[in-house]
Design an enzyme around this catalytic site. Sequence first.
Site, PDB file in Angstrom:
ATOM      1  N   HIS A 276      70.581  66.096  50.388  1.00  0.00           N
ATOM      2  CA  HIS A 276      71.008  65.168  49.337  1.00  0.00           C
ATOM      3  C   HIS A 276      70.787  63.716  49.796  1.00  0.00           C
ATOM      4  CE1 HIS A 276      73.793  63.488  46.224  1.00  0.00           C
ATOM      5  NE2 HIS A 276      74.026  62.613  47.188  1.00  0.00           N
ATOM      6  N   GLU A 277      71.178  63.429  51.030  1.00  0.00           N
ATOM      7  CA  GLU A 277      70.998  62.066  51.551  1.00  0.00           C
ATOM      8  C   GLU A 277      69.520  61.702  51.646  1.00  0.00           C
ATOM      9  OE1 GLU A 277      73.448  59.967  51.903  1.00  0.00           O
ATOM     10  OE2 GLU A 277      74.862  61.525  51.333  1.00  0.00           O
ATOM     11  N   GLU A 359      72.740  60.052  41.781  1.00  0.00           N
ATOM     12  CA  GLU A 359      73.381  61.202  42.426  1.00  0.00           C
ATOM     13  C   GLU A 359      72.795  62.508  41.890  1.00  0.00           C
ATOM     14  OE1 GLU A 359      75.186  61.085  45.041  1.00  0.00           O
ATOM     15  OE2 GLU A 359      75.195  58.897  44.977  1.00  0.00           O
ATOM     16  N   ASP A 363      70.884  65.301  44.086  1.00  0.00           N
ATOM     17  CA  ASP A 363      71.303  66.710  44.036  1.00  0.00           C
ATOM     18  C   ASP A 363      70.105  67.607  43.723  1.00  0.00           C
ATOM     19  OD1 ASP A 363      73.900  66.144  44.637  1.00  0.00           O
ATOM     20  OD2 ASP A 363      74.712  66.525  42.630  1.00  0.00           O
TER      21      ASP A 363
END
Length: 423
Positions: A276-277, A359, A363
Amino acid sequence: METPVLVLLIFLTAKVLIELWLTSLNLGEGKKRRGEIPEAFKDVIQREDYEKSIDYMGAKARLGMISEILDGVIMVVLALGGLAWIFAQFSSVLPVGLGWDALLILCVMLVLSLPGLPLEWWGQFRLEEKFGFNKSTVGLWVSDKFKGLILMIVLGWPPLLGLLWVFESFPESWWIWGWGLFFGFQLVMMVLYPMVILPLFNKLEPLEEGELKKSLMGLADRAGFAAQTIQVIDGSKRSTHSNAYFTGFGKFRRIVLYDTLIEHLKPRELMAVLAHEIGHYKKGHVPQMLGVSAVISLGGFWFINWLITERWVVELFGFDVFGDGRVDCLPALLLFMIFSGVFIFWLGPIMNFWSRKNEFEADAFAKDAMEESQSLIGALRGLHAKNLSNLVPHPAYSFFHYSHPTLLERESALNSDAEKSHS
Ligand SMILES: [Zn+2]
């Protein structure tokens, strides 16, 4: 009352009222839904933890309301001449000169940070303590404050001095140069923060060799992120809240995992968090965010310049300082530093909307990189449960304030097959 002061007070009042209204909506929603766990989380969360998460939200909301009202009252006093009065007290004791003028601004900012301290202390040692999050001690808290104070002077004074110098040297075009200086400083801080400042407060260590590191580095490679290192921060020193984040840019980028995160998540869940990062990095979210903040701050500098040319506005707030030998821009700078938040507040929902979009993208990237979504879902559930995140925010509240989508929104996006991550 003259128009500029009136406009400020109207915006300030509106901000306080909106904040209180949103918070009370959120409190009401929690109260209404405390009795029954939402269908989607029935198997995920224990009743006891669910109720505790709502009580935690409630306690924070009540403290937030007190703080909002206190801030509002202080801002009104400052707008009606209080800020000019504090300025005058320091101005009468500090010598004149660029360096002293820069220090004067820091002194005023320091005084204004004092009223918030008792509530902050209460938040850490009463509220967080009560819900089992606090790991800090009074000694550590006090030493954090002292380090913060010294940092504020060491890191705040040189750029302020630079700004005043630019103002004196280029009175017409100073705001563009000043903005360049400010923005350059921001970039430098992004690099220095994890390398120099964070280690003053926490211990950062490279993730130790072993299975976990091998699989995390392998994932980073496959996702096209040549990670030099993954660092672990001892977040557990102060709090049991856990987190992961990504900072810096280019060659200086790095990924930091909280030790609490490593402790609570399974290896594949940690991989999903890392993915995710990396998604944020690969989708260019950091430069985009920087670009937007550059545009907003350019607008801010233009506005400070306007304040400086329209002296009558500054005088309405009680400043009577022109011709006292100090740099002319000090009152305008201070007014902007203290009150711009009242207006920038209204950009919050737009910025949060955009952040939530990012976000979702990160994801989706993680889902692709992991070739399944269950690990990320497991990680998100674990994080929410551990942090006692509110699972049932009022929609108006989350729309306004949430930089991340709610757990339910993220899960349904991850579970949907119509994922549009290939862009
Ligand atoms: Zn994220």
